[in-house]
Design an enzyme around this catalytic site. Structure first.
Site, short mmCIF file in Angstrom:
data_model
loop_
_atom_site.label_atom_id
_atom_site.label_comp_id
_atom_site.label_asym_id
_atom_site.label_seq_id
_atom_site.Cartn_x
_atom_site.Cartn_y
_atom_site.Cartn_z
N GLY A 636 0.86 -1.18 0.00
CA GLY A 636 0.00 0.00 0.00
C GLY A 636 0.88 1.22 0.00
O GLY A 636 2.10 1.10 0.03
N GLU A 637 0.24 2.38 -0.04
CA GLU A 637 1.04 3.61 -0.09
C GLU A 637 1.88 3.81 1.16
O GLU A 637 2.99 4.34 1.12
CB GLU A 637 0.09 4.80 -0.32
CG GLU A 637 0.56 6.05 0.37
CD GLU A 637 0.60 7.25 -0.54
OE1 GLU A 637 1.00 7.09 -1.68
OE2 GLU A 637 0.27 8.34 -0.04
N PHE A 638 1.34 3.32 2.29
CA PHE A 638 2.04 3.58 3.54
C PHE A 638 3.00 2.48 3.94
O PHE A 638 3.79 2.63 4.85
CB PHE A 638 1.02 3.78 4.67
CG PHE A 638 0.25 5.06 4.50
CD1 PHE A 638 0.82 6.27 4.84
CD2 PHE A 638 -1.03 5.05 3.97
CE1 PHE A 638 0.11 7.46 4.68
CE2 PHE A 638 -1.73 6.22 3.81
CZ PHE A 638 -1.17 7.43 4.16
N LYS A 659 -2.04 -4.14 7.72
CA LYS A 659 -1.44 -3.03 6.95
C LYS A 659 -0.43 -2.38 7.85
O LYS A 659 -0.76 -2.01 8.99
CB LYS A 659 -2.50 -2.00 6.57
CG LYS A 659 -3.35 -2.39 5.39
CD LYS A 659 -4.18 -1.21 4.95
CE LYS A 659 -4.96 -1.55 3.70
NZ LYS A 659 -5.75 -0.44 3.19
N GLU A 706 -9.98 -8.07 9.10
CA GLU A 706 -10.26 -9.48 8.78
C GLU A 706 -9.52 -9.85 7.49
O GLU A 706 -9.24 -8.97 6.66
CB GLU A 706 -11.76 -9.70 8.63
CG GLU A 706 -12.34 -8.98 7.44
CD GLU A 706 -13.85 -9.20 7.30
OE1 GLU A 706 -14.26 -10.37 7.21
OE2 GLU A 706 -14.58 -8.20 7.29
N GLY A 711 -8.54 -11.86 -2.01
CA GLY A 711 -7.92 -10.58 -2.38
C GLY A 711 -8.88 -9.62 -3.09
O GLY A 711 -10.10 -9.70 -2.92
N SER A 712 -8.32 -8.75 -3.89
CA SER A 712 -9.15 -7.73 -4.55
C SER A 712 -10.03 -8.35 -5.63
O SER A 712 -9.60 -9.25 -6.35
CB SER A 712 -8.28 -6.67 -5.23
OG SER A 712 -7.19 -6.38 -4.45
N ASP A 752 -14.17 6.32 -3.88
CA ASP A 752 -13.23 5.51 -4.68
C ASP A 752 -13.73 4.08 -4.79
O ASP A 752 -12.98 3.12 -4.67
CB ASP A 752 -11.84 5.55 -4.02
CG ASP A 752 -10.74 5.12 -4.99
OD1 ASP A 752 -11.04 4.98 -6.19
OD2 ASP A 752 -9.60 4.93 -4.54
N ASN A 757 -11.05 -1.99 -5.02
CA ASN A 757 -11.21 -1.67 -3.60
C ASN A 757 -12.27 -2.52 -2.92
O ASN A 757 -12.76 -2.19 -1.85
CB ASN A 757 -11.54 -0.18 -3.43
CG ASN A 757 -10.33 0.67 -3.78
OD1 ASN A 757 -9.19 0.23 -3.62
ND2 ASN A 757 -10.56 1.88 -4.27
O1 ACK Z 1 -5.34 -8.25 -4.83
P1 ACK Z 1 -4.64 -8.54 -3.57
O2 ACK Z 1 -4.10 -9.84 -3.27
O3 ACK Z 1 -5.57 -8.06 -2.35
O4 ACK Z 1 -3.54 -7.41 -3.35
C1 ACK Z 1 -3.97 -6.35 -2.57
C2 ACK Z 1 -2.91 -5.94 -1.59
O5 ACK Z 1 -3.28 -6.41 -0.32
C3 ACK Z 1 -2.72 -4.45 -1.50
O6 ACK Z 1 -3.89 -3.83 -1.12
C4 ACK Z 1 -4.38 -7.23 -0.42
N1 ACK Z 1 -5.26 -7.02 0.74
C5 ACK Z 1 -5.60 -5.84 1.27
N2 ACK Z 1 -6.41 -6.04 2.33
C6 ACK Z 1 -6.56 -7.37 2.45
C7 ACK Z 1 -7.32 -8.20 3.34
N3 ACK Z 1 -8.06 -7.66 4.32
N4 ACK Z 1 -7.26 -9.49 3.14
C8 ACK Z 1 -6.54 -10.03 2.15
N5 ACK Z 1 -5.81 -9.32 1.28
C9 ACK Z 1 -5.84 -8.00 1.43
C10 ACK Z 1 -5.07 -6.89 -1.71
#
Ligand code: ACK
Length: 989
Positions: A636-638, A659, A706, A711-712, A752, A757
């Site tokens: 992430g950005e941070f 995060k 959680e 993922g996304s 957004d 997201n």
């Molecule tokens: O598509 P991804 O695998 O799902 O890649 C992004 C990455 O972190 C950067 O945002 C994953 N991610 C973010 N929040 C969560 C979460 N709560 N559980 C599982 N993966 C997450 C996101």
């Protein structure tokens, strides 16, 4: 001849018989021989008088060169007077001649039996005549030059032998005037052998100095020097007249001035020679020819300069020594930063400066419009567009362009130029960037008119600003008594272009200024406008003015009451937002509406004086020891996003996403990072990502949520292209809509919403994530700078939010429509590779994304509804949830797919030109019908099956009162569509 020193006649040093190579004698170059006895191999023919005196014999000189010599040795006899006269010697140009004699002379002691007459000298004499006198000889005519004596007659050897020694004597003969002369040698009783006689004069010989040639010059016989002018050698020019002096000794002295080789020539061995091929010399001078500089050539000798290779040039002022150059390549990496109606253009230096340092940049502004055929028509920008510092001759790689029109497409062509660009127009390259300007505040009101004046009031009107740059929301009118000089003033607002100012003092001068306001803010203030009220003619208040007073009083009371009410409301609002307990935060202007007590609302963490207080209010502080990080799943950005486990005391271990805030953060970054937790912590919904807690008391700072196994949503769909049933997709969409309904009920505007997201868990449950404030957008790689430096994910954002940052739940609904499209196209990028600018333009002109492949018509219709230009016409999330619920309950309705014939060639559907029939569920359709005139007609009619409806004809509709053409057609086409879908049967789940 054996040369025994005891032998009388042995006066010659060497033998004739000695056969040795002949060595020619080289005289100094400044000596010109008039006579050289050695040069003659045959008889010299000199006259001897008396004839038994001097005798001519052959011999060899010291170099064994055969020579003619004369000798005399009548030492045994008395009264010797033997003359030897040379031939007539022409004087040439000589004024002074030199006589060099080489001779041997025996000393009288070395001659045995010599009788006391022996002499050891002889005389040298001369006679000047203008012509050769032949054999005529008269002693007395001769003048004596000198008596010649031997320096040494013999040399003693180591063995005690005495060796005859050759003497050399030189005598000068003064100023000669006649054409020639004779020399004579008078012997008066010596034993002498004249080995050689050389007569010469001296001259300064031809020479070349400083590229000037000086001719043979005979010096004066006096002590003065002869000044001689030189002439420049071929292919050279005088720089300063060359001169030299010839001394009496035949030496060149004091060279002055010089010549220089012409261009194309260089000095070689005191001459000017042509430059060789591949070399050049462009200037007069004695420098050497230079090699042709890079990218140039000279095929011929004597080149003044080298020609440039193909596509290389030399600018007018370029020195010949400079390499040939070419125009620079185009500037690179043009970046535009738009700020309302100005844009800052920045670019990088061209990769190839063409070999020159004089690169400057020129920016050409074009205003572009799309023609009906889709092609772009560009014209030069208006002359009042401002360039800072200027448009041409820029030395820096940035320019600010101002005074552009709002919401207008411009193309800027940035050309790098150098000194040779003008010579190669075809080679010129530029980089272009196309921008669309944003909103801008209106220009000032310039024309104000006084319509009516009374003692206490004045009516004014004005013209709308020349450039409103948007819809004028209202005008602010500020006025004050002229005398009071703005120390106290009144501000009024007017929606239209006129206003009546009342409650003014009679007979008083006022100054007034107006400024217009649009969504972009206030424009510049108009120039001050002065007006005077009429004089107070009567002491009593007229009925008209009493009316005005009454109105004014009642207005004032109303305003006071309203102000008090507002004060109470705002006061409570502020108290609540600053209060500590979340349950107390009930009064809010969420989503632009006054929210009522009893509904939980979202609290903006920024309303807290100390945002970190908000974190602890809404998020649980976790002990870092309860968290185990397993792996990094993203960035992430941070900081990194990791997966891990959370084990709280007396609770089951759960999978979590963590995060992290990377080290070296600023206070602001920490606040922004934790703001997400402060927001997330306020939500509690199955379709909103759940916050487990935060770690703020130890490092790294973490937000624990959680874990969402899949993922996304966007990447998840791309990974599983075409693998889900319609119902599964609708199920996911329903979840997102439900989460969004919750957020909008809370008064939270996401801003957004996009598939990237949304997170998906192992049960395909979709949850809305990525909360934050402005940084959500800053964070999003899709977000592009548009207005006022803010970043907006253009493709997902409603036009009003792009245009004037009107972010509401209705703009979230637009974004939801895009998510719907992303889901139905399995993660396709909205508007594919179109540029952001094109997307904005296309959407603005009414175009909408076409239905994705096999997209149920109902869902496409829902998309189109979400993309209504008028935001109030977009469905609320509650309605979207309900529509999707109905679809899930009636999966057969998903069978009807939207028309996809236009995909992908005609990618965008022109909504303005084609009415897309509503294909919602029966319930939706009926809902839709409620807005039609026939709604009463339908009420009470029970449609138990789609068949029944499908059989409904236009006639039937007429019977029930649907007589307007539009709705009839819409209904019938909808029915037909429904009919075809019911015949195909329901979609298996
Ligand atoms: O598509 P991804 O695998 O799902 O890649 C992004 C990455 O972190 C950067 O945002 C994953 N991610 C973010 N929040 C969560 C979460 N709560 N559980 C599982 N993966 C997450 C996101």
């Amino acid at each position: 001849m054996d040369c025994n020193p005891r032998s009388l006649l042995c006066i010659l040093p060497l033998l004739l018989s000695c056969a040795v190579p002949v060595i020619s004698v080289i005289y100094p170059p400044n000596e010109v021989n008039l006579l050289d006895s050695k040069a003659s191999q045959g008889e010299l023919g000199w006259i001897s008088y008396p004839s038994h005196g001097w005798e001519e014999i052959s011999g060899v000189d010291e170099h064994y060169t055969p020579i003619r010599t004369f000798q005399v040795c009548n030492v045994m006899e008395y009264s010797q007077n033997n003359w030897l006269r040379t031939n007539w010697i022409p004087r040439q140009s000589a004024q002074k001649i030199y006589v060099e004699l080489k001779f041997t002379l025996r000393d009288c002691n070395s001659i045995p039996l010599v009788l006391g007459t022996c002499k050891e000298t002889f005389n040298l004499l001369y006679l000047e005549t203008d012509d050769d006198q032949g054999s005529r000889f008269q002693e007395h005519q001769f003048s004596k030059i000198d008596t010649i004596a031997a320096d040494e007659s013999f040399t003693q050897t180591d063995l005690g032998d005495r060796i005859l020694k050759l003497n050399t004597e030189v005598r000068e003969v003064g100023h000669m005037t006649k054409k020639g002369f004779y020399l004579a040698f008078q012997d008066v009783g010596a034993c002498v052998a004249l080995v050689s006689v050389r007569v010469y004069f001296k001259k300064c010989p031809y020479t070349v100095r400083n590229l000037a040639s000086f001719p043979d010059t005979v010096p004066m016989d006096s002590q003065s020097l002869v000044e001689v002018k030189g002439s420049c050698v071929n292919h050279s020019k005088e720089e300063e007249p060359p001169r030299m002096y010839c001394s009496t000794e035949g030496e060149w002295l004091v060279p002055i001035g010089k010549c220089l080789c012409n261009p194309g020539y260089e000095e070689r061995s005191s001459t000017c020679q042509m430059c060789r091929a591949g070399f050049y010399k462009s200037t007069l001078g004695n420098a050497e020819c230079s090699k042709c500089p890079p990218h140039s050539f000279s095929h011929h000798e004597g080149s003044l300069h080298c020609g440039c290779e193909k596509n290389y040039f030399r600018a007018e002022g370029d020195p010949a020594s400079m390499a040939c150059t070419r125009p620079p390549s185009a500037p690179r990496n043009v970046i535009s930063s738009i700020n309302e109606t100005s844009v800052i253009l920045e670019w990088s230096w061209p990769e190839d400066a063409g070999g020159r340092r004089d690169v400057t940049f020129t920016v050409l502004c074009k205003r572009c419009r799309s023609s009906n055929g889709g092609s772009q028509r560009c014209e030069p920008c208006r002359s009042n567009v401002r360039f800072l510092p200027r448009a041409t001759g820029l030395h820096n790689t940035t320019v600010t362009v101002g005074d552009l029109l709002a919401h207008t497409n411009y193309t800027f062509e940035i050309e790098a130029q150098n000194g040779v660009s003008s010579l190669a127009p075809k080679m010129r390259q530029y980089a272009a960037v196309t921008i669309t300007t944003n909103q801008a505040a209106p220009s000032p009101v310039t024309v104000i008119r006084k319509e009516k004046t009374s003692r206490n009031s004045v009516s004014l009107s004005w013209q709308e600003p020349e450039r409103p740059n948007g819809i004028i929301l209202d005008y602010e009118i500020k006025y004050y008594e002229k005398e009071e000089q703005e120390t106290s003033y009144t501000i009024l607002r007017a929606r239209g272009c006129n206003v009546t100012l009342s409650g003014l003092k009679p007979n008083t001068a006022y100054l007034l200024q107006i400024r217009a306001r649009t969504a972009a803010g206030y424009g510049a203030t108009s120039p001050s406008f002065q007006f005077e009220t009429s004089p107070d003619s009567a002491f009593s208040i007229s009925s008209e003015s009493s009316q005005v007073v009454l109105i004014a009083i009642s207005s004032a009371v109303a305003i006071i009451l309203l102000t008090v009410l507002l004060y109470v409301l705002i006061g409570r609002f502020c108290c609540h937002s600053k209060s500590k307990h979340p349950d107390e935060k009930r009064l809010h202007f969420g989503n632009g509406h006054l929210r009522l007590p009893g509904i939980r609302t979202y609290v903006d963490p920024h309303t807290y004086e100390d945002p970190s207080q908000a974190v602890h209010e809404f998020a649980k502080e976790l002990d870092a020891s309860c968290i185990a990080i397993d792996k990094v799943v993203g960035a992430g950005e941070f900081g990194e996003v990791c997966s891990g486990r959370l084990k709280l005391p007396s609770k089951k271990e759960i999978c979590v996403a963590i995060k992290t805030l990377k080290g070296g953060y600023t206070d602001k970054q920490r606040r922004d990072f934790l703001a997400e937790a402060s927001i997330m912590g306020q939500f509690d919904h199955p379709n909103i990502i759940r916050l487990e807690g935060v770690v703020t008391r130890s490092k790294p700072v973490m937000i624990v949520t959680e874990y969402m196994e899949n993922g996304s949503l966007d990447s998840f769909l791309r990974k599983h292209d075409a693998q889900f049933t319609g119902i599964q997709l609708v199920g996911m969409l329903r979840g997102i809509a439900s989460g969004m309904k919750y957020l909008s009920d809370m008064g939270y505007v996401h801003r957004d919403l996009a598939a990237r997201n949304i997170l998906v868990n192992s049960n395909l449950v979709c949850k809305v994530s990525d909360f934050g404030l402005s940084r959500v957008l800053e964070d999003d790689p899709e977000a592009a700078y548009t207005t006022r430096g803010g970043k907006i994910p253009i493709r997902w954002t409603a036009p009003e939010a792009i245009a004037y940052r009107k972010f509401t739940s209705a703009s979230d609904a637009w974004s939801y429509g895009i998510v719907l499209w992303e889901v139905m196209s399995y993660g396709e990028r909205p508007y594919w590779e179109m540029s952001n600018q094109d997307v904005i333009k296309a959407v603005d002109e009414g175009y909408r994304l076409p239905p994705p492949m096999d997209c149920p018509a109902t869902l496409y219709q829902l998309m189109l509804d979400c993309w209504q230009k008028e935001r109030n016409n977009r469905p609320k999330f509650e309605q979207i949830v309900s529509i999707l619920d109905k679809l899930i309950r009636n999966p057969g309705s998903l069978k009807i797919t939207a028309n996809t014939t236009s995909r992908p060639a005609n990618l965008l559907l022109d909504r303005s030109s084609s009415e897309v029939p509503s294909m919602g569920t029966m319930g939706d359709w009926m809902d839709g019908m409620r807005t039609l005139p026939c709604k009463e007609a339908f009420s009470g009619v029970s449609y138990s099956s789609c068949d029944t409806l499908a059989k409904t004809s236009t006639e039937d509709l007429k019977k029930v009162g649907v007589s307007i053409v539009g709705p009839q057609k819409k209904i019938v086409s909808s029915l037909k569509a429904l009919d075809s879908h019911t015949k195909n049967g329901p979609v298996p789940v």
